[in-house]
Design a protein around this motif. Structure first.
Motif, short mmCIF file in Angstrom:
data_model
loop_
_atom_site.label_atom_id
_atom_site.label_comp_id
_atom_site.label_asym_id
_atom_site.label_seq_id
_atom_site.Cartn_x
_atom_site.Cartn_y
_atom_site.Cartn_z
N UNK A 10 -111.80 -58.08 -84.97
CA UNK A 10 -112.71 -57.52 -85.97
C UNK A 10 -114.05 -57.18 -85.33
N UNK A 11 -114.70 -56.16 -85.83
CA UNK A 11 -116.03 -55.75 -85.36
C UNK A 11 -116.07 -55.53 -83.85
N UNK B 241 -115.26 -49.70 -87.18
CA UNK B 241 -115.15 -49.87 -88.64
C UNK B 241 -113.77 -50.38 -89.04
N UNK B 242 -112.77 -50.19 -88.17
CA UNK B 242 -111.42 -50.66 -88.45
C UNK B 242 -111.08 -51.84 -87.54
N UNK C 223 -108.01 -48.21 -84.25
CA UNK C 223 -108.16 -47.07 -85.15
C UNK C 223 -106.82 -46.39 -85.45
N UNK C 224 -105.76 -47.18 -85.57
CA UNK C 224 -104.45 -46.67 -85.91
C UNK C 224 -103.68 -46.03 -84.77
N UNK C 225 -104.26 -46.02 -83.56
CA UNK C 225 -103.61 -45.45 -82.39
C UNK C 225 -103.35 -46.56 -81.37
#
Length: 172
Positions: free
Chosen positions: A12-13, A32-33, A66-68
């Protein structure tokens, strides 16, 4: 000895570097993610008689940012080490093979950055030592025996073959 471990965590962060403009003005920011990661680590250590030892390890890692796929985090890493010593413990040799699977990285250009894939690679290292007496030992090793060309970071070549030798003194 055999060992298998499952892991699951979330970063996180995460601190990232944000590049602004074509001159790559950079400053730190917090992501942010969250970055989830999970996987399995397995290892096996076998002693064959007094002279032989075999160690193997494997890691499967699934990590995202970030989803990647997260950069510089290969999904597959493995190693094998075979070591042998004489019965009188005066001479020993070992062979290590390390595999690093393909991984993502960034290619920075004047107009931004692109994600690219770095190739997988395998390194072979060889070492030996000889105890002259209770005080003195000579040793040597060759790292990257086959002079494999590889990148751990895009556009930065890693070291080629390295040959090292030395003398150890055991003071009692």
């Amino acid at each position: 000895i055999a060992d298998v471990t499952y892991f699951n965590s979330t970063l996180e962060d995460e601190i990232l570097v944000e590049y602004v403009g074509q001159f790559f003005d950079a400053h730190p920011i917090n992501a942010t993610e969250d970055s989830p990661r999970d996987g399995i680590e397995a290892s096996l250590s076998v002693r064959l008689a007094q002279q032989w030892r075999i160690d193997a390890a494997y890691t499967y890692l699934h990590s995202e940012e970030n989803g990647l796929p997260e950069v510089r985090r290969p999904e597959n890493i493995a190693s094998l080490n075979v070591a042998w010593r004489t019965m009188d413990d005066r001479f020993g040799a070992n062979l290590t093979v390390r595999y690093n699977g393909e991984q993502k990285d960034f290619q920075f250009t004047p107009i931004g950055s692109d994600r690219i894939t770095l190739s997988s690679y395998t390194l072979v290292n060889l070492g030996a030592d000889y105890r002259i007496n209770d005080t003195w030992q000579v040793y040597g090793r060759i790292e990257n025996l086959f002079d494999t060309k590889y990148e751990e970071v895009f556009s930065f070549l890693s070291p080629g073959r390295g040959i090292y030798a030395g003398v150890r003194a055991y003071l009692q």
